[in-house]
Design an enzyme around this catalytic site. Structure first.
Site, short mmCIF file in Angstrom:
data_model
loop_
_atom_site.label_atom_id
_atom_site.label_comp_id
_atom_site.label_asym_id
_atom_site.label_seq_id
_atom_site.Cartn_x
_atom_site.Cartn_y
_atom_site.Cartn_z
N ASN A 1 49.13 57.07 37.65
CA ASN A 1 47.96 56.41 38.25
C ASN A 1 47.34 57.27 39.36
O ASN A 1 48.05 57.93 40.11
CB ASN A 1 48.28 55.00 38.75
CG ASN A 1 49.43 54.94 39.75
OD1 ASN A 1 50.39 55.69 39.65
ND2 ASN A 1 49.32 54.05 40.71
N CYS B 1 44.50 53.74 35.94
CA CYS B 1 45.91 53.45 35.66
C CYS B 1 46.59 54.64 34.97
O CYS B 1 45.92 55.46 34.32
CB CYS B 1 46.02 52.25 34.72
SG CYS B 1 45.52 50.68 35.42
N GLU C 1 48.44 54.53 32.33
CA GLU C 1 48.36 54.45 30.86
C GLU C 1 47.08 55.10 30.33
O GLU C 1 47.10 55.87 29.38
CB GLU C 1 48.41 52.99 30.40
CG GLU C 1 49.70 52.28 30.72
CD GLU C 1 49.65 51.55 32.06
OE1 GLU C 1 49.12 52.13 33.04
OE2 GLU C 1 50.16 50.43 32.14
N1 THU Z 1 48.59 50.46 37.63
C1 THU Z 1 48.85 51.27 36.57
O1 THU Z 1 48.80 52.49 36.68
N2 THU Z 1 49.15 50.69 35.40
C2 THU Z 1 49.23 49.34 35.20
O2 THU Z 1 49.46 48.90 34.08
C3 THU Z 1 49.01 48.42 36.29
C4 THU Z 1 48.61 49.02 37.58
C5 THU Z 1 48.27 51.09 38.91
C6 THU Z 1 46.87 50.87 39.38
C7 THU Z 1 47.02 51.04 40.87
O3 THU Z 1 46.96 52.42 41.17
C8 THU Z 1 48.41 50.55 41.14
O4 THU Z 1 49.11 50.56 39.92
C9 THU Z 1 48.49 49.19 41.77
O5 THU Z 1 47.79 48.27 41.02
#
Ligand code: THU
Length: 157
Positions: free
Chosen positions: A62, A73, A75
């Site tokens: 992320n 994110c 993913e």
């Molecule tokens: N986040 C992800 O990278 N993947 C997810 O499926 C949920 C949330 C990240 C976004 C943000 O940088 C941090 O986690 C907190 O929400």
């Protein structure tokens, strides 16, 4: 009137060591990818690893931004990087791991809705099931297809 229901089955593993070798490798890559997180606001570090149809693994983490919606994110960072690197290949599987300040959470990392939608479209592009491995220190969940975590997928275009 007919009452209908969705039924989802998935596999729970007690540790990474229990996973089949290819899934174990992908789960390990997702945990390692957490170190690439840039999360100065949430301090929640997420790593993702995508397995493509040529067996190659592409990682993502992320990336946050002071203009919040501009971040991305783990993913989608991994999926878009994999799509850009191997445009003629398809996604077969994705593993996700996360935790506060980079310490792997006890419970499995579950992807947000927007990432599920992107997974759904890469599955449609592949024309074959894409599996999702959600990694936690205490347990790991494996879903065999995106439909199982996003029923009634939008795919009308
Ligand atoms: N986040 C992800 O990278 N993947 C997810 O499926 C949920 C949330 C990240 C976004 C943000 O940088 C941090 O986690 C907190 O929400």
């Amino acid at each position: 009137m007919i009452q209908k229901e969705f039924k989802v089955s998935y596999t729970e593993y007690g540790s990474i060591g229990e996973l089949p070798p290819e899934d174990r490798e992908l789960a390990g890559a997702a945990i390692e990818a957490m170190s690439g997180a840039y999360a100065p606001y949430s301090h929640f570090h997420v790593g993702a690893a995508v397995r493509m149809s040529n067996s190659q693994i592409v990682r993502g983490a992320n990336q946050e931004n002071a203009a919040f919606p501009s971040g991305l994110c783990a993913e989608r960072t991994a999926m878009f990087a994999a799509g850009a690197k191997y445009p003629d290949k398809d996604m077969r599987s994705i593993a996700i791991a996360g935790g506060v300040f980079g310490k792997l959470s006890a419970e499995p990392a579950t992807p947000c809705g927007a990432c599920r939608q992107v997974m759904a479209q890469y599955q449609a592009k592949a024309g074959a099931p894409v599996s999702v491995i959600m990694v936690g220190a205490n347990r790991i969940w494996k879903f065999e297809r995106i439909d199982d975590i996003l029923p009634l997928i939008f795919d009308s275009i």
